[in-house]
Design a protein around this motif. Structure first.
Motif, mmCIF file in Angstrom:
data_model
loop_
_atom_site.group_PDB
_atom_site.id
_atom_site.type_symbol
_atom_site.label_atom_id
_atom_site.label_comp_id
_atom_site.label_asym_id
_atom_site.label_seq_id
_atom_site.Cartn_x
_atom_site.Cartn_y
_atom_site.Cartn_z
ATOM 1 N N GLU A 1 -7.818 2.403 0.719
ATOM 2 C CA GLU A 1 -6.914 3.554 0.657
ATOM 3 C C GLU A 1 -7.644 4.812 1.094
ATOM 4 O O GLU A 1 -7.025 5.743 1.610
ATOM 5 C CB GLU A 1 -6.287 3.709 -0.729
ATOM 6 N N ARG B 1 0.839 -1.212 0.000
ATOM 7 C CA ARG B 1 0.000 0.000 0.000
ATOM 8 C C ARG B 1 0.872 1.259 0.000
ATOM 9 O O ARG B 1 1.923 1.303 0.625
ATOM 10 C CB ARG B 1 -0.929 -0.006 1.220
ATOM 11 N N GLY C 1 4.160 9.054 5.746
ATOM 12 C CA GLY C 1 3.702 8.198 4.661
ATOM 13 C C GLY C 1 2.273 8.511 4.255
ATOM 14 O O GLY C 1 1.948 8.546 3.058
ATOM 15 N N LEU C 2 1.407 8.755 5.236
ATOM 16 C CA LEU C 2 0.018 9.076 4.930
ATOM 17 C C LEU C 2 -0.085 10.438 4.255
ATOM 18 O O LEU C 2 -0.852 10.611 3.295
ATOM 19 C CB LEU C 2 -0.823 9.045 6.212
ATOM 20 N N GLY D 1 5.518 5.267 5.584
ATOM 21 C CA GLY D 1 4.702 4.863 6.715
ATOM 22 C C GLY D 1 4.469 5.979 7.716
ATOM 23 O O GLY D 1 5.062 7.067 7.644
ATOM 24 N N PRO E 1 0.784 4.390 1.360
ATOM 25 C CA PRO E 1 1.293 5.077 2.552
ATOM 26 C C PRO E 1 2.540 4.402 3.129
ATOM 27 O O PRO E 1 3.450 5.076 3.621
ATOM 28 C CB PRO E 1 0.109 5.014 3.529
ATOM 29 N N THR E 2 2.592 3.075 3.056
ATOM 30 C CA THR E 2 3.766 2.351 3.545
ATOM 31 C C THR E 2 4.951 2.526 2.606
ATOM 32 O O THR E 2 6.094 2.728 3.053
ATOM 33 C CB THR E 2 3.422 0.863 3.725
ATOM 34 N N GLU F 1 -2.510 1.205 5.971
ATOM 35 C CA GLU F 1 -1.136 0.854 5.615
ATOM 36 C C GLU F 1 -1.021 -0.649 5.394
ATOM 37 O O GLU F 1 -1.917 -1.425 5.739
ATOM 38 C CB GLU F 1 -0.179 1.285 6.731
ATOM 39 N N GLU F 2 0.116 -1.040 4.825
ATOM 40 C CA GLU F 2 0.447 -2.451 4.706
ATOM 41 C C GLU F 2 0.531 -3.071 6.101
ATOM 42 O O GLU F 2 1.060 -2.460 7.036
ATOM 43 C CB GLU F 2 1.796 -2.599 3.996
#
Length: 531
Positions: A374, A339, A350-351, A346, A341-342, A379-380
């Motif tokens: 999303e 994903r 990351g976001l 992160g 953001p990761t 996140e992942e």
């Protein structure tokens, strides 16, 4: 359909990973009735269409991408009447429905493959697949599976119990079809018509570049092998490798025939290719006016956090599709990749970067593809080894270099409540992949009334896209705002994305939408639309 006004040319399409969207019966696995019950969330989000991953009958070795019956729904996910209800409800809400089609391979439990094993070498049944004799007990050639290991598996047979090998470019449970056998294209034309008659609006074609292999099945000239998750390659690689298993010229006749079937079903039907190609020219062939309507462009997803790299992707993507009049596509996450953001670091940074990149992407001409969750800023997840189910992990887990696989982006999404399953389904306890215990602030309910939440941001961004970007024309002019700022103009819109570490001055203009707070300066990791 090549009409410049076609709905998909500027649509926002939301990918639903069927197992992980919504569970209606409490078995911990998402299903079609669950999706139907949650479609109002997607209408309110502001998307135009949904793309459903495979829900057909399947042993689920690759979570539905191993199909045993293309014209039925797996009981795990519901019934054909549930599929009909989903399509009807989506249409009532103003949403189109795209379904996944998997034409490169079937499941090893498909009736054709079972018949091929029973019939033996040289039979018409085996000719539907790519069975070959081995060479001194070894596979017919040196091809590797995308999921790791040899692309050939030997079946029992013969006087010493050692039989022919069959080709599987993915898992051994996914034997590749022989598209030179006329029964294969005939079967898929029937499948297309079956789902078109049930009202679907289009198809996402899995491994669209893979149907035909070079006829002699010769050895691949060795180069740095690609082994890993699909989606870790660039859409346009620009490094000419020897790939006799991919992107053969005969595939385009298939898509011309499919184009005619889609047109017969109505002018609003479409198909989008998952086609990994090595040159812009090769990619453009898939989206010529008489073939498929779009092809996924993963270059935006694969670009590092860099203004110059984002600018390069924009320039090269538009240049690749312009000669054939196709519309570009943009995507940042899907069910095959970490994903975003990761990927962008992160945590809060990351976001912030994920929101900024998304807003810039939504300003570009063409279609944007979103991946479930999303809009919540998910996140992942670092899924524990004992909970991983992806065949890319299972095939390599005993290797010291084993990849974790794709389970981390496939964790069921949270809807409500303070503990798992966070409203994903009725009852208590973890779903098929466990959810993190700290997801309560990320649920749809928790973000619903918070204008500053990621969900609130996505709703504003998609509303702004409909109002301002869709009518801004297709010309993108890159602007020079310094090496760390992506800046471009599209009609009356000016878009800036600050990839640097210091605030940058905003040019004059009315702020229409931003990914975070702005003043007369644009903070790092933030993007803005100006008019």
């Amino acid at each position: 359909m090549s009409d410049a006004a076609a709905w998909w040319r500027d649509a926002v399409i939301y990918e639903i990973y069927v197992r992980s969207f919504a569970d209606s019966n409490g078995d911990g696995i998402g299903d079609l009735p669950g999706i139907t019950s949650r479609l109002p969330h997607l209408r309110d989000l502001g998307v135009d269409a949904v793309w459903l991953t495979p829900f057909y009958r399947s042993p689920q070795k690759d979570h539905g991408y191993d199909v045993s019956d293309y014209r039925d729904v797996d009981p795990l996910f519901g019934s054909l009447s549930d599929a009909d209800d989903l399509v009807r409800t989506a249409h009532d809400l103003g949403l189109r429905v795209i379904v996944d089609l998997v034409p490169n391979h079937t499941s090893d439990q498909h009736e054709w493959f079972r018949a091929a094993l029973a019939a033996g070498p040289g039979s018409p049944e085996r000719d539907r697949y790519l069975f070959r004799d081995g060479v001194d007990g070894k596979p017919p050639n040196n091809w590797e599976s995308v999921f790791g290991g040899p692309a050939w598996t030997q079946v029992p047979g013969g006087s010493e119990g050692e039989g022919q090998f069959y080709l599987h470019l993915f898992d051994s449970s996914q034997p590749d079809l022989n598209w030179r056998n006329p029964e294969v294209p005939a079967m898929f034309e029937e499948v297309l018509r079956f789902w078109l008659d049930r009202g679907v609006d289009g198809f996402r074609v899995d491994v669209a570049h893979g149907l035909f292999k070079e006829e002699g099945l010769r050895d691949q000239v060795e180069h740095e092998p690609h082994v890993g998750t699909p989606g870790s390659r660039q859409m346009v690689e620009r490094v000419l490798n020897d790939e006799p298993m991919w992107d053969q010229p005969e595939v385009h006749d298939v898509y011309r025939s499919w184009h005619r079937i889609l047109d017969e079903a109505g002018p609003e039907r479409m198909a989008v290719a998952e086609a990994w190609t090595q040159t812009p020219e090769s990619m453009a062939r898939f989206v010529r006016p008489d073939e498929l309507d779009q092809a996924f462009n993963f270059a935006w997803l694969l670009a590092p956090w860099s203004a110059s790299e984002f600018a390069r992707v924009i320039t090269e993507t538009i240049a690749a599709v312009e000669p054939v009049g196709a519309s570009p596509t943009w995507v940042l996450s899907n069910h095959d990749v970490v994903r975003h953001p990761t990927r962008y670091g992160g945590g809060a940074q990351g976001l912030a970067r994920a929101r900024a990149a998304t807003l810039a992407m939504l300003a570009l001409p063409g279609s944007s593809y979103l991946y479930q969750g999303e809009e919540l800023g998910l996140e992942e997840v670092d899924v524990a080894p004992e909970d991983r189910q992806d065949p890319t992990w299972l095939r390599q887990k005993d290797s010291p270099d084993a990849e974790k696989g794709r389970d981390g982006c496939r964790v069921p999404i949270p809807w409500s409540g303070d503990e798992p399953p966070f409203g994903f389904g009725p009852g208590a306890g973890q779903p098929w992949i466990p959810q993190p215990a700290d997801w309560a602030p990320l649920t749809v309910d928790a973000q619903d009334d918070d204008a500053d939440s990621t969900l609130g941001f996505y709703r504003r961004a998609l509303a702004a896209r409909r109002e301002h970007a869709v009518v801004a024309g297709d010309t993108v002019e890159l602007l020079d705002q310094g090496k760390d700022t992506l800046a471009f103009r599209r009609g009356p819109l000016t878009v800036l994305l600050n990839c640097g570490t210091s605030p940058v001055p905003l040019p004059p203009g009315e702020v229409l939408v931003s990914s975070g707070p702005v003043t007369d300066r644009l903070p790092p990791d933030t993007s803005v639309w100006l008019r």
